[in-house]
Design a protein around this motif. Structure first.
Motif, PDB file in Angstrom:
ATOM      1  N   UNK A  63      68.922  -1.330 -39.634  1.00 23.19           N
ATOM      2  CA  UNK A  63      68.320  -2.311 -40.540  1.00 23.19           C
ATOM      3  C   UNK A  63      69.373  -3.044 -41.374  1.00 23.19           C
ATOM      4  N   UNK A  64      70.347  -2.302 -41.906  1.00 25.47           N
ATOM      5  CA  UNK A  64      71.375  -2.967 -42.711  1.00 25.47           C
ATOM      6  C   UNK A  64      72.312  -3.809 -41.838  1.00 25.47           C
ATOM      7  N   UNK A  65      72.509  -3.379 -40.600  1.00 28.70           N
ATOM      8  CA  UNK A  65      73.324  -4.175 -39.664  1.00 28.70           C
ATOM      9  C   UNK A  65      72.666  -5.516 -39.397  1.00 28.70           C
ATOM     10  N   UNK A  66      71.359  -5.496 -39.136  1.00 23.45           N
ATOM     11  CA  UNK A  66      70.629  -6.740 -38.881  1.00 23.45           C
ATOM     12  C   UNK A  66      70.646  -7.647 -40.109  1.00 23.45           C
ATOM     13  N   UNK A  67      70.496  -7.074 -41.288  1.00 27.07           N
ATOM     14  CA  UNK A  67      70.461  -7.874 -42.513  1.00 27.07           C
ATOM     15  C   UNK A  67      71.818  -8.497 -42.841  1.00 27.07           C
ATOM     16  N   UNK A  68      72.903  -7.835 -42.414  1.00 32.66           N
ATOM     17  CA  UNK A  68      74.244  -8.337 -42.729  1.00 32.66           C
ATOM     18  C   UNK A  68      74.734  -9.377 -41.733  1.00 32.66           C
ATOM     19  N   UNK A  69      74.206  -9.394 -40.536  1.00 29.63           N
ATOM     20  CA  UNK A  69      74.765 -10.237 -39.470  1.00 29.63           C
ATOM     21  C   UNK A  69      74.722 -11.733 -39.752  1.00 29.63           C
ATOM     22  N   UNK A  70      73.622 -12.296 -40.254  1.00 26.19           N
ATOM     23  CA  UNK A  70      73.612 -13.749 -40.478  1.00 26.19           C
ATOM     24  C   UNK A  70      74.737 -14.229 -41.389  1.00 26.19           C
TER      25      UNK A  70
END
Length: 339
Positions: free
Chosen positions: A260-267
């Protein structure tokens, strides 16, 4: 001569029991509470002293979590019931005639129904004198593979006349599994209407202490991801394959990085188009369809991403069934004549 009322002894057969994690019987709070009580009482799953954990489980956990989980289950439940049960049933049906007339293929769940003990008893009644237990977890973990085998052995411990037993080894780096996974992922990437900036391989999380205590799960996940990345090298064309771990629970430190934190940081890192695959799951379930495909999408798009795709598991696809036939046939050698 046997008396007329003597029970008929069935012809000897070989059994293959596909085993997956489990599911509640329905998506209502009561059924989910019953399922979670069994699941979270497993000493392989929660490795805390029973005297410390059970009051917490019976208190706040089973008071608050079932309602939230039931809501999540309702978002993915279908006319066929639980996705995990529906897919595992379909996998067993697809393999019904894969190994010859003398082989019975069935399926069971470690938690919930159909229960492992019940399906083993049905196999014995059908004449299965040799049974292959097949936990469908590519990467070995004590909380998945081992506990499935434990449950089967506990049932067998009650029997006077036991069948011969084999167990399916982990297949995280098996060429047949990697080839099926790469073919399935590649096919789905080609069908997208956008080119992902990155591919995330999301595995089910486990507490960090499982690695420290010698569980090979983290290493198996990393190897699967590395081999998948190598198999997809041309399609990825230099784009990264990122490993992450989902489904954290409780306050202990878990394997990371978290999905979840990986997805939130990617953009913010310039990754605005992403595809997610779940190589640790043999069948789509709550964790993939609700946690990744629904909540993962919301998190990524909410953080500024523009395109998101969840790529379904092998399930009962042609690639998935062919892979299962290959690895199960190998384990049946000596019991079943090659076709």
């Amino acid at each position: 001569m046997l008396p007329a009322d003597h029970p008929t002894i069935p012809a000897p057969r070989v059994g293959v029991l596909l085993i997956n994690l489990g599911t509640p019987d329905s998506a209502d709070t009561r059924a989910v509470r019953r399922y979670l009580a069994e699941f979270l009482s497993d000493r392989r799953v929660v490795e805390l002293p029973r005297i410390a954990w059970q009051p917490i489980l019976r208190g706040i956990v089973l008071t608050t979590r079932p309602k939230k989980s039931a809501h999540a289950y309702r978002q993915v439940w279908s006319e066929a019931g639980s996705p995990l049960a529906a897919v595992t049933r379909a996998q067993a049906a697809a393999l019904k005639d894969a190994f010859g007339d003398g082989v019975l293929v069935d399926w069971a769940m470690r938690y919930g129904n159909p229960a492992i003990a019940d399906r083993l008893a049905a196999m014995k009644a059908a004449g299965c004198e040799r049974i292959l237990l097949a936990p469908l977890y590519p990467q070995y973990c004590a909380a998945t593979t081992a506990t499935a085998n434990d449950k089967a052995f506990a049932a067998l411990a009650q029997w006077r006349w036991q069948p011969a037993i084999r167990t399916l080894p982990p297949y995280h780096d098996d060429p047949a599994y990697i080839a099926a996974l790469a073919a399935r992922v590649g096919e789905q990437l080609d069908a997208l209407d956008f080119a992902p900036d990155a591919l995330i391989a999301s595995f089910h999380g486990m507490p960090q202490r499982t690695l420290e205590r010698g569980d090979p799960y983290h290493c198996h996940c990393q190897k699967t991801a590395r081999l998948l990345g190598e198999a997809l090298r041309e399609r990825l064309a230099g784009r990264p394959l990122t490993v992450a771990f989902q489904s954290r629970f409780g306050s202990a430190k878990w394997l990371g990085p978290a999905t979840d934190t990986t997805l939130e940081a990617m953009p913010a890192q310039g990754v605005r188009k992403v595809a997610v695959v779940a190589p640790g799951f043999s069948a789509d379930c709550l964790e993939t369809l609700e946690e990744l495909a629904i909540r993962g999408r919301e998190s990524f798009l909410g953080a500024g991403g523009t395109h998101f795709a969840y790529l379904p598991c092998l399930n009962d696809s042609a690639q998935g069934v062919d892979m299962l036939r290959t690895i199960l046939s190998r384990e049946l050698e000596g019991w079943v004549a090659r076709g």
